[in-house]
Motif scaffolding. Structure first.
Motif, PDB file in Angstrom:
ATOM      1  N   THR A 344      68.624 137.857-108.883  1.00 40.81           N
ATOM      2  CA  THR A 344      67.706 136.952-108.223  1.00 40.81           C
ATOM      3  C   THR A 344      67.924 135.637-108.511  1.00 40.81           C
ATOM      4  O   THR A 344      68.465 134.858-107.935  1.00 40.81           O
ATOM      5  N   ARG A 345      68.099 135.575-109.798  1.00 37.75           N
ATOM      6  CA  ARG A 345      68.471 133.994-110.675  1.00 37.75           C
ATOM      7  C   ARG A 345      69.692 133.449-110.186  1.00 37.75           C
ATOM      8  O   ARG A 345      69.738 132.281-109.777  1.00 37.75           O
ATOM      9  N   VAL A 346      70.742 134.423-110.241  1.00 32.00           N
ATOM     10  CA  VAL A 346      72.100 133.913-110.022  1.00 32.00           C
ATOM     11  C   VAL A 346      72.313 133.518-108.787  1.00 32.00           C
ATOM     12  O   VAL A 346      72.697 132.287-108.411  1.00 32.00           O
ATOM     13  N   THR A 347      71.774 134.410-107.662  1.00 26.81           N
ATOM     14  CA  THR A 347      71.893 133.999-106.399  1.00 26.81           C
ATOM     15  C   THR A 347      71.006 132.622-105.979  1.00 26.81           C
ATOM     16  O   THR A 347      71.699 131.761-105.306  1.00 26.81           O
ATOM     17  N   GLN A 348      69.803 132.579-106.421  1.00 21.78           N
ATOM     18  CA  GLN A 348      68.979 131.345-106.232  1.00 21.78           C
ATOM     19  C   GLN A 348      69.734 130.023-106.842  1.00 21.78           C
ATOM     20  O   GLN A 348      69.726 128.875-106.267  1.00 21.78           O
ATOM     21  N   ALA A 349      70.281 130.462-107.829  1.00 19.65           N
ATOM     22  CA  ALA A 349      70.999 129.014-108.657  1.00 19.65           C
ATOM     23  C   ALA A 349      72.061 128.761-107.679  1.00 19.65           C
ATOM     24  O   ALA A 349      72.322 127.458-107.463  1.00 19.65           O
ATOM     25  N   ILE A 350      72.992 129.447-107.164  1.00 22.02           N
ATOM     26  CA  ILE A 350      74.118 129.110-106.445  1.00 22.02           C
ATOM     27  C   ILE A 350      73.653 128.526-105.237  1.00 22.02           C
ATOM     28  O   ILE A 350      74.002 127.464-104.644  1.00 22.02           O
ATOM     29  N   GLN A 351      72.412 128.869-104.586  1.00 26.70           N
ATOM     30  CA  GLN A 351      71.943 128.558-103.179  1.00 26.70           C
ATOM     31  C   GLN A 351      71.483 127.055-103.585  1.00 26.70           C
ATOM     32  O   GLN A 351      71.643 126.241-102.868  1.00 26.70           O
ATOM     33  N   LEU A 352      70.713 126.751-104.655  1.00 21.39           N
ATOM     34  CA  LEU A 352      70.293 125.355-104.930  1.00 21.39           C
ATOM     35  C   LEU A 352      71.409 124.412-105.005  1.00 21.39           C
ATOM     36  O   LEU A 352      71.224 123.415-104.608  1.00 21.39           O
ATOM     37  N   VAL A 353      72.330 124.670-105.850  1.00 24.56           N
ATOM     38  CA  VAL A 353      73.538 124.003-105.797  1.00 24.56           C
ATOM     39  C   VAL A 353      73.945 123.743-104.407  1.00 24.56           C
ATOM     40  O   VAL A 353      74.371 122.444-104.339  1.00 24.56           O
ATOM     41  N   ALA A 354      74.293 124.707-103.629  1.00 27.39           N
ATOM     42  CA  ALA A 354      75.059 124.546-102.424  1.00 27.39           C
ATOM     43  C   ALA A 354      73.987 123.660-101.353  1.00 27.39           C
ATOM     44  O   ALA A 354      74.487 122.705-100.927  1.00 27.39           O
ATOM     45  N   HIS A 355      72.634 123.583-101.591  1.00 28.61           N
ATOM     46  CA  HIS A 355      71.825 122.670-100.923  1.00 28.61           C
ATOM     47  C   HIS A 355      71.743 121.662-101.426  1.00 28.61           C
ATOM     48  O   HIS A 355      71.590 120.517-100.411  1.00 28.61           O
TER      49      HIS A 355
END
Length: 449
Positions: A344-355
């Motif tokens: 969960t944390r890995v995926t959300q971290a990548i999504q936040l950077v992409a945003h």
């Protein structure tokens, strides 16, 4: 009118991907399980329709893959993006270490009908449609079931465990007072349909230019389209009128031509308020939250449905035995959270950077040209495969545990595990680098044609 009473081993709140998969897996292992779904059917448009390779592997382990792939679907082998006039392949699924090397695009209602049809054949499974959960039952400090409404009557459900799978607006987590950690997201998405011609691009395509970003997902005879807008700007978009909206879509994808005129009123356009959040604690005695109820994902990469299903698999693997033997402890619930917190944390971290990268697009209203930095980034050997793994498989994919016949789950080969860790790490680095490159893309002094 007297309340109806239902007694069950596990009450699953919400018949979405996480809830339906969990219910099926628990019933398959002999647990008495009742799934409550507040709607009368699964037909909901503009929901997550991507079934990733990791989920297809789960279906294969269940012996359902061949039948599943007979349902109408599209197979996506790569993701691409058009930046200005330059087209790039971003993620390649053709080399992921899974049985199916593609993402299957299928309406979510077909997926849910498929899983529920198999679950209903099991004697310990019960699906109650049009049962909306409104509160939790308590026995002292322990959650002991739920209170639901069905056609105006109250239904009391008594259960050893309640699992909240009721999405980002979860009633169960709110009633339990679970703390939600919110992460600011700078975007929202407007979803709509536009017809598709056979000569149009076949793969999922992002279009970035003129301060806007448009996603086009091939659904055979139409595109499921998503226009990314700045957070909270929907009212101003509407105020400019539907003609301006159509003109903006045509500017981003000129080859759509007159098809943009299929959009004639705002009722055809649905806004998704993008959120990224997660619970600090996923459980209380007698209660566990998974899927979007535990961690809301953005639509970036279409990974939300697959993270939710992976949660369901992990929960079933850990909880089926204790539930069947009626020896469930809160430590078992905590173990599910521990296992699923890392992906969960890995995926959300990548999504936040992409945003953050996408947010920079809105700062350049004029034409964008892909910089040499972006071109160099996407030429790094193995980058497309790494991103394909990160999107299609992700961190810590789950595998189905023993069924009632005692068949062991398929082991994950050590080589696949090592490859997964390496590729996930590479994907995280690339996402960070992409954000840095976006700063240069929007700087006209650094752009090259």
């Amino acid at each position: 009118m007297a309340s109806a009473l239902v007694e069950t081993g596990c009450c699953v709140v919400g018949g979405g991907p996480a809830g339906m998969m969990l219910g099926y897996l628990l019933a398959r292992q002999g647990v008495d399980v009742t799934v409550l779904e507040k709607h009368g059917d699964f037909f909901r448009d503009f929901r997550g329709d991507t079934v990733h390779p990791s989920t297809l592997d789960v279906l294969k382990e269940l012996g359902l893959l061949e039948e599943f792939l007979k349902l109408p679907h599209q197979q996506v082998e790569s993701l691409g993006v058009v930046i200005g006039n330059s087209t790039f392949e971003v993620a390649d699924f053709r080399h992921v270490p899974t049985h199916c090397k593609f993402v299957a695009l299928m309406p979510q209602w077909d997926f849910l009908n498929f899983i529920s049809s198999h679950a209903r054949r099991l004697p310990t499974f019960q699906l109650l449609m049009q049962h909306e959960v409104v509160d939790l039952r308590r026995d002292g400090k322990r959650i002991a079931g739920v209170v639901a409404r069905n056609d105006g009557r109250e239904v009391q459900v008594r259960a050893d465990l309640v699992v909240g799978c009721d999405g980002r607006h979860s009633v169960t987590r709110r009633a339990a007072g679970l703390e939600v950690i919110e992460y600011g997201v700078p975007i929202d998405v407007l979803w709509f349909r536009i017809s598709r011609n056979t000569s149009d691009p076949a793969q999922v395509l992002g279009n970035v230019n003129y301060g806007k970003a448009l996603i086009l997902i091939n659904r055979s005879d139409y595109f499921q389209a998503g226009l990314i807008i700045t957070k909270g700007s929907y009212d101003s978009v509407k105020a400019r009128g539907i003609d301006a909206f159509r003109a903006g879509i045509r500017q981003l994808a000129p080859w759509l031509g007159e098809r943009v005129n299929e959009l004639h009123d705002w009722e055809q356009i649905k806004m998704l308020t993008v959120q990224i959040n997660r619970l600090r604690r996923w459980h209380r005695p007698g209660l566990l939250c998974i899927g979007d109820a535990a961690h809301a994902m953005s639509p970036a990469g279409g990974v939300g449905i697959n993270l939710a299903i992976q949660d369901g698999v992990a929960a079933a693997n850990r909880l089926a035995g204790p539930l069947r033997e009626r020896q469930l402890r809160e430590a078992d619930l905590a173990a599910v959270q521990r296992r699923r917190t890392f992906p969960t944390r890995v995926t959300q971290a990548i999504q936040l950077v992409a945003h953050r990268g996408i947010a920079h697009v809105f700062e350049t209203p004029g034409p964008i040209h892909a910089s040499w930095q972006m071109k160099a980034l996407l030429r790094i050997p193995g980058i497309h495969r790494a991103l394909g793994y990160a999107v299609g498989v992700g961190a810590r994919p789950e595998h189905v545990g023993k069924d009632t016949r005692g068949n062991p789950r398929r082991a994950c080969p050590p080589g696949f595990l090592r490859a997964g860790i390496g590729l996930a790490a590479a994907a995280a680095v690339c996402a960070w680098a992409a954000w840095k490159v976006w700063n240069k893309i929007t700087d006209p002094a650094r752009q090259t044609s």
